[in-house]
Design a protein around this motif. Structure first.
Motif, PDB file in Angstrom:
ATOM      1  N   LEU A  71       0.824  -1.209   0.000  1.00 28.48           N
ATOM      2  CA  LEU A  71       0.000   0.000   0.000  1.00 28.48           C
ATOM      3  C   LEU A  71       0.855   1.255   0.000  1.00 28.48           C
ATOM      4  O   LEU A  71       1.825   1.366   0.749  1.00 28.48           O
ATOM      5  CB  LEU A  71      -0.918   0.025   1.230  1.00 28.48           C
ATOM      6  N   GLU A  72       0.480   2.173  -0.862  1.00 28.12           N
ATOM      7  CA  GLU A  72       1.069   3.510  -0.883  1.00 28.12           C
ATOM      8  C   GLU A  72      -0.064   4.512  -0.801  1.00 28.12           C
ATOM      9  O   GLU A  72      -1.059   4.388  -1.524  1.00 28.12           O
ATOM     10  CB  GLU A  72       1.883   3.726  -2.153  1.00 28.12           C
ATOM     11  N   ILE A  73       0.078   5.480   0.086  1.00 27.53           N
ATOM     12  CA  ILE A  73      -0.905   6.549   0.244  1.00 27.53           C
ATOM     13  C   ILE A  73      -0.198   7.872   0.000  1.00 27.53           C
ATOM     14  O   ILE A  73       0.864   8.117   0.576  1.00 27.53           O
ATOM     15  CB  ILE A  73      -1.533   6.553   1.651  1.00 27.53           C
ATOM     16  N   SER A  74      -0.786   8.690  -0.842  1.00 27.76           N
ATOM     17  CA  SER A  74      -0.275  10.036  -1.112  1.00 27.76           C
ATOM     18  C   SER A  74      -1.367  11.042  -0.788  1.00 27.76           C
ATOM     19  O   SER A  74      -2.545  10.796  -1.069  1.00 27.76           O
ATOM     20  CB  SER A  74       0.121  10.201  -2.578  1.00 27.76           C
ATOM     21  N   ILE A  75      -0.957  12.150  -0.216  1.00 28.21           N
ATOM     22  CA  ILE A  75      -1.879  13.220   0.160  1.00 28.21           C
ATOM     23  C   ILE A  75      -1.473  14.488  -0.579  1.00 28.21           C
ATOM     24  O   ILE A  75      -0.283  14.826  -0.629  1.00 28.21           O
ATOM     25  CB  ILE A  75      -1.833  13.493   1.684  1.00 28.21           C
ATOM     26  N   ASP A  76      -2.455  15.192  -1.147  1.00 22.48           N
ATOM     27  CA  ASP A  76      -2.185  16.498  -1.738  1.00 22.48           C
ATOM     28  C   ASP A  76      -3.413  17.389  -1.564  1.00 22.48           C
ATOM     29  O   ASP A  76      -4.399  16.989  -0.924  1.00 22.48           O
ATOM     30  CB  ASP A  76      -1.741  16.387  -3.205  1.00 22.48           C
ATOM     31  N   GLU A  77      -3.326  18.567  -2.104  1.00 21.05           N
ATOM     32  CA  GLU A  77      -4.406  19.551  -2.040  1.00 21.05           C
ATOM     33  C   GLU A  77      -4.882  19.843  -0.613  1.00 21.05           C
ATOM     34  O   GLU A  77      -6.070  20.073  -0.374  1.00 21.05           O
ATOM     35  CB  GLU A  77      -5.575  19.156  -2.942  1.00 21.05           C
ATOM     36  N   LEU A  78      -3.950  19.831   0.328  1.00 17.89           N
ATOM     37  CA  LEU A  78      -4.283  20.199   1.709  1.00 17.89           C
ATOM     38  C   LEU A  78      -4.720  21.654   1.748  1.00 17.89           C
ATOM     39  O   LEU A  78      -4.063  22.526   1.171  1.00 17.89           O
ATOM     40  CB  LEU A  78      -3.051  20.030   2.605  1.00 17.89           C
ATOM     41  N   HIS A  79      -5.838  21.903   2.406  1.00 19.00           N
ATOM     42  CA  HIS A  79      -6.273  23.287   2.582  1.00 19.00           C
ATOM     43  C   HIS A  79      -7.027  23.431   3.893  1.00 19.00           C
ATOM     44  O   HIS A  79      -7.747  22.524   4.325  1.00 19.00           O
ATOM     45  CB  HIS A  79      -7.107  23.788   1.400  1.00 19.00           C
ATOM     46  N   LEU A  80      -6.798  24.558   4.525  1.00 17.38           N
ATOM     47  CA  LEU A  80      -7.430  24.860   5.806  1.00 17.38           C
ATOM     48  C   LEU A  80      -8.818  25.432   5.536  1.00 17.38           C
ATOM     49  O   LEU A  80      -8.957  26.429   4.833  1.00 17.38           O
ATOM     50  CB  LEU A  80      -6.570  25.856   6.584  1.00 17.38           C
ATOM     51  N   ILE A  81      -9.825  24.795   6.091  1.00 20.30           N
ATOM     52  CA  ILE A  81     -11.201  25.250   5.921  1.00 20.30           C
ATOM     53  C   ILE A  81     -11.584  26.185   7.057  1.00 20.30           C
ATOM     54  O   ILE A  81     -12.203  27.228   6.836  1.00 20.30           O
ATOM     55  CB  ILE A  81     -12.161  24.042   5.832  1.00 20.30           C
TER      56      ILE A  81
END
Length: 131
Positions: A71-81
């Motif tokens: 398994l590989e998990i990638s995170i992007d488009e982090l934004h503070l709501i």
């Protein structure tokens, strides 16, 4: 927003821990450490629309240890709501792929509670997405 934001760091760090847990590279005795990231009042709306609480998440993790080889998990488009003294709300996109060829993309919104100087996952809502 800066990747140095503590809420962004927690999203990234938690997904490393989850990836290690689900792929089996984390030892089986690390479940309590993983669960310490989550509030006892945790709730989650899963991709199929089910509602999980803290105990449901714990049961899910217990049965899923090592079940996603490679398994590989990638995170992007982090934004503070939103952010305040006792909470932070973050949106992000998550990519998953494993050795069996399973792939998914989801958009998620997490509500963090601040407790004793730490951020804990209070609520998560996941939605299936296309790239």
């Amino acid at each position: 927003m800066s990747q140095r934001n503590p809420a962004f760091k927690e999203v990234l760090d938690a997904h490393v821990a989850i990836q290690q847990w689900l792929s089996g590279t984390a030892p089986a005795d690390r479940l309590d450490a993983l669960m310490a990231r989550f509030s006892p009042l945790y709730s989650m709306i899963t991709l199929p629309g089910q509602v999980l609480d803290y105990q449901g998440l714990r049961a899910l993790f217990q049965q899923a240890h090592g079940k996603r080889a490679g398994l590989e998990i990638s995170i992007d488009e982090l934004h503070l709501i939103a952010e305040g003294p006792s909470l932070a709300v973050v949106g992000y996109r998550e990519w998953q792929a494993d050795a069996a060829g399973n792939r998914s993309v989801r958009r998620s919104t997490v509500v963090f509670e601040r407790a004793n100087g730490a951020l804990r996952w209070r609520h998560l809502h996941e939605t299936q997405a296309s790239g």
